[in-house]
Design an enzyme around this catalytic site. Structure first.
Site, PDB file in Angstrom:
ATOM      1  N   ARG A 197       1.278  53.151  67.032  1.00 31.86           N
ATOM      2  CA  ARG A 197       1.007  52.187  68.105  1.00 31.86           C
ATOM      3  C   ARG A 197       2.225  51.310  68.371  1.00 31.86           C
ATOM      4  NH1 ARG A 197      -5.517  50.864  67.058  1.00 31.86           N
ATOM      5  NH2 ARG A 197      -6.140  52.859  67.975  1.00 31.86           N
ATOM      6  N   TYR A 252      -2.412  57.462  74.988  1.00 28.15           N
ATOM      7  CA  TYR A 252      -2.455  57.985  73.604  1.00 28.15           C
ATOM      8  C   TYR A 252      -2.333  56.875  72.558  1.00 28.15           C
ATOM      9  CZ  TYR A 252       2.756  58.965  73.586  1.00 28.15           C
ATOM     10  OH  TYR A 252       4.127  58.931  73.627  1.00 28.15           O
ATOM     11  N   GLU A 253      -2.661  57.246  71.338  1.00 30.32           N
ATOM     12  CA  GLU A 253      -2.771  56.269  70.226  1.00 30.32           C
ATOM     13  C   GLU A 253      -3.812  55.199  70.525  1.00 30.32           C
ATOM     14  OE1 GLU A 253      -1.539  57.226  67.606  1.00 30.32           O
ATOM     15  OE2 GLU A 253      -0.254  58.746  68.508  1.00 30.32           O
ATOM     16  N   GLY A 254      -4.867  55.584  71.191  1.00 28.27           N
ATOM     17  CA  GLY A 254      -5.917  54.640  71.588  1.00 28.27           C
ATOM     18  C   GLY A 254      -5.636  54.129  72.978  1.00 28.27           C
TER      19      GLY A 254
END
Lengths: 595, 595
Positions: free
Chosen positions: A296, A439-441
């Site tokens: 993140r 991406y990555e949440g």
């Protein structure tokens, strides 16, 4: 294609003048030897690699993309060679543990380098970034045997790593995942299932790939509490460390995407593949968060890195492109003026500059916290860093990727019609950066993470500590006083709003979900305002002291003013939207949205 | 690729319930025969063409693109055949003058069809749209001979048209243009120069192409007052209307672009090509504005059409994709709920819906004004329509293209990772729509046009008429009363702000430029609020009267509330930015922006 120029001067500003990283390294265990000169020298070397090796491959990667045939993936011309050069020059080992061949330098130094890699070539840099996350995760959760087996070749850059979370039916909701793990007598597991969207899942760059895979051990509880994490190599490793047979892992296909064409996004099939448990059984989500949190922060740097790249291109074009008269005239002898003279072009350029340089401050401040988390002298230091980092990570990821998208769109706009043409490179930035909000949440998830786990879960304690720090800086800031007052009002807004949400959400189950994204944005604007105020205060000091780098510090002072007057006010709108409640989103029945 | 479903129900709402176009047609000269049933039947036919013929070619166009070889351009498979079908079915002739083979229907009807064409296949629809603009321009400014020669084959769809303005060194600043025109003894001109970014400049769809070219007659004054407009056919036309030799026009290359791949963007070289003056010499900019104004309204429809397409895709996905629990639960029997149950997904979907349907109201209201401009019974009607249209055009173009970009980004976001994958079609929408904020005058230019030529030039007279109309609607609106009050406050804001600007700009040469973009956005939010209030008022009436289409009207009412509470407040932020003045943009010296 705009030539990338690594922003070394501004990196030095953040590293030395804002954060005093050399002083900070003196407080870290095992990093005391890193002085300012060493740091600058490494920075210059990294800049050269980004400018001379990676940037020229950026459009090549976009145009060629990756190609899949019979399970093999070919990366764009030059990508593998650049990676080998990267590994040989020791970049993959920079902040990695010395026990396994790393150089043991502080992570913040690697972070400064990473911004340049992402700016110069996002798709390429992901291969390195994912490998770095795999190293951290195996180091944190692997047994001694696993670490000894996997870490040296990863750190050497001979192998690379991936994170395998998503499945076709589950992205944000990992509790639904189905990939199975069956224990074997030797302590290993047989992994079976299919993962999608696996960045760098298969390629021709390294001789082996270590997949970190979330899977469910037979009989494990349903939901996220029954998920475990496994290391699954593409090629099995013999006892002597040499490569053995292919493991039961294969790449079924790759995706055709909007951007980051140079990075292979793979469907990965695990067919009874041998995997090794990392950390405890059923605690895989927690172990994977070592990787996710690091990623993140890397994505925050991607967002910020694209701000920088897009700003550089737009600034150069705005100085060259001559069109209509500006007030005052910049080139009276020509029939028209460079468009940098026009107010609306300046609005766009300053927005980009404010994000690029403000995001750099935030990202390196986060990197400094990561240093403290890993190398802090005391548990108190480590814990304090962990708490602050937990709070800042979703803001950095969410806000700086939204900023990246906006900055990239502005870069296209400054170029006018040329912004829409591929050869100028501005549209590639706008396509490449788009994934960072997902991406990555997704940024929805970041907002909910921020508000629930990072703010409300500790009853606002860590947030209040941050707000107190900002308040106290505002109170002490003599110059620029007016900007300090503007920021102080927004800090108060953030505090009041949080207090209101804490109470109001008790009666409204959807208030958090309805306001989380706006809360994230409000937090981002206010936090960036804090860093801009700090930058402006330094600039005022240097200008008053007669520093000869006048343009640089005037740029800081004026961009801070721009930020406070033209970007920070957006926080007020986000507050109003949060306070508008959830009924304006929830009352409309599904059937009334349309056919 | 999401299947496009033409929004016929909502088009009927705007046409019949909001604008009463059948009643309006009774007031137009020569359009009295168009009744509601005819209109609905044409709408259904247009919907079928868009859904069945154009939408399936949308991704084909994106993937194949156009190809240039030796001056010839090949369009994507199916594009030419679809165009021939379009022409044969009479769509190119719909609102065109009956004297030259057109059907003489009102332009607003064509406009309703156009939205569907743009939504279904933007790149393809541009071929038709540019031809339409060429017809209008030649009809308005051509001699009888030119009209008789060019209009019938254009209206029949055998020929197509272009607009040739931009040159490498001049886009927004046409005063710098260099293309030359040399008069010949026969009254024609020899045109020489090079134009860039010419949409549909060369292709394999029609047997001839009529280029409308801005050029400077030898000895003409410098700047925009020395520019004339010429019709330059690709193939010369014999006296009997048959095609003769190739004219001195050639396509030097085509651009590789971010989006609208199916439309050829050409470098057009004019090498002593024969051209025919349209309108008066040196009054070419004024004549070209017939084309430009029509195109700006078409671009507004492109922006809105992309909102619709992106909304449709996102809505369908949000109903199908199951991920995490919503409150209340939508599918208690499943392990998770459709994501349409989540507040933040609703925020995104409602933003798209508010733009798509709000923009439709604004665009068709503009089209109604175009009807009045061309077919109004009295000069008073025509002049009033011209004034209002002049005011609304930059708002529609600028605001709805910004809305289109935002909606498309949200569509990608709702899809999560799948939004980034080409096959889903959402990322194509975000690439295709991007050009709309740039071409036909960037949105910076639209803002400056709005504020200087449309608002301040008549001392706010026409704006005040609009604001009065909105005020009076708000005052009379009994339900929904609360929304009417919210809108009334924003109308007052718009009025006050304009008054302030009028005075303040006298002392600040850059205030207009610094605030124009924000002023445009404020105008757009407020204007869309007006249409949403009108829609909500109709919905309240129908619901009170027991109309059985409950979902549709609840959707209108709730989306209006969403608009007022979650989008209209953005106008306040734009106001604050305008009031922040120009110093925060202009004080920073060029040299302080960075290297």
């Amino acid at each position: 294609m705009p030539a990338y120029q690594a922003p070394v001067r501004d990196l030095r500003f953040v590293i030395h003048e804002l954060l005093d990283l050399p002083g900070h390294y003196q407080q870290l265990q095992g990093c005391e030897a890193v002085d300012g000169d060493t740091l600058n020298a490494i920075l210059e070397e990294g800049a050269r690699f980004a400018e001379e090796v990676l940037a020229p491959l950026n459009r090549v990667g976009d145009e060629h993309g990756c190609h899949w045939q019979d399970g093999k993936v070919t990366t764009p011309p030059g990508f593998a060679a650049a990676y080998h050069q990267f590994a040989e020059n020791g970049w993959a080992a920079l902040e990695k543990p010395a026990a396994f061949g790393g150089q043991g330098l502080p992570g913040s130094l690697a972070s400064a380098i990473n911004e340049m890699l992402f700016s110069a070539n996002h798709a390429w840099a992901m291969y390195a970034s994912l490998s770095s996350g795999a190293v951290s995760t195996i180091d944190a959760h692997g047994t001694d045997d696993l670490r000894a087996c996997f870490l040296p070749p990863l750190i050497e850059g001979r192998w690379s790593g991936t994170m395998c979370l998503t499945e076709a039916h589950c992205g944000s909701d990992l509790g639904l995942l189905r990939t199975r793990a069956v224990p074997e007598a030797d302590g290993s597991y047989r992994i079976s299932g299919s993962k999608i969207f696996i960045s760098a899942g298969e390629h021709d760059i390294t001789e082996n790939i270590v997949h970190l895979v979330l899977a469910r051990i037979e009989g494990a509880p349903a939901g996220v509490k029954g998920i475990s994490l496994f290391a699954v190599p593409k090629v099995m490793v013999n006892a002597d460390g040499s490569l053995g047979e292919r493991n039961g892992v294969s790449c079924g296909s790759i995706e055709h995407k909007m951007g980051i064409h140079g990075n292979a996004t793979c469907v990965m099939n695990f067919d009874g593949a041998t995997g090794y448990l990392l950390g405890e059984a059923n605690r895989g989500m927690s172990a994977m968060f070592t990787f996710i949190n690091e990623s993140r922060l890397a994505v925050a740097q991607q967002g910020q890195g694209h701000c920088e790249a897009s700003f550089q291109g737009a600034l150069r074009y705005a100085r060259e492109r001559v069109q209509m008269r500006a007030e005052p005239r910049l080139k009276p002898e020509q029939p028209a003026d460079p468009i940098i003279g026009h107010a609306d072009v300046r609005r766009m350029l300053l927005t980009q500059k404010a994000y690029a340089e403000g995001g750099r401050m935030l990202n390196l401040a986060c990197a400094q916290l990561v240093d403290q988390l890993h190398h802090g002298a005391t548990e108190t230091t480590k814990n304090a860093a962990a708490r602050r980092l937990a709070l800042l990570t979703p803001i950095a990821k969410g806000f700086l990727t939204e900023a990246g998208i906006e900055a990239a769109q502005l870069g296209v706009q400054v170029f006018g019609g040329h912004g829409f043409i591929r050869e100028w490179g501005m549209e590639q930035i706008s396509r490449d950066v788009r994934i960072t909000a997902i991406y990555e949440g997704t940024n929805s998830i970041q907002g909910i993470d921020l508000l629930t786990r990072k703010v409300l879960a500790d009853d606002g304690a860590e947030l209040n500590a941050l707000l107190d720090e900002m308040d106290s800086f505002c109170a002490d800031c003599k110059a620029p006083r007016e900007l300090a007052q503007q920021l102080a009002r927004q800090v108060a807004t953030w505090r009041e709003l949080t207090g209101w949400l804490k109470v109001a959400q008790k009666d409204d189950a959807n208030l958090i979900g309805a306001g989380a994204f706006d809360y994230l944005m409000l937090a981002g604007y206010t936090l960036l305002g804090y860093y801009w105020l700090r930058a402006a205060a330094i600039a005022e000091g240097e200008l008053a002291a007669g520093n000869s780098d006048v343009d640089f510090y005037i740029g800081k002072r004026e961009t801070a003013r721009f930020f406070m007057q033209r970007l920070l006010p957006r926080a007020n709108q986000h507050r109003a939207l949060i306070e508008s409640g959830s009924a304006n989103l929830m009352d409309i029945p599904d059937s009334a949205f349309g056919r």
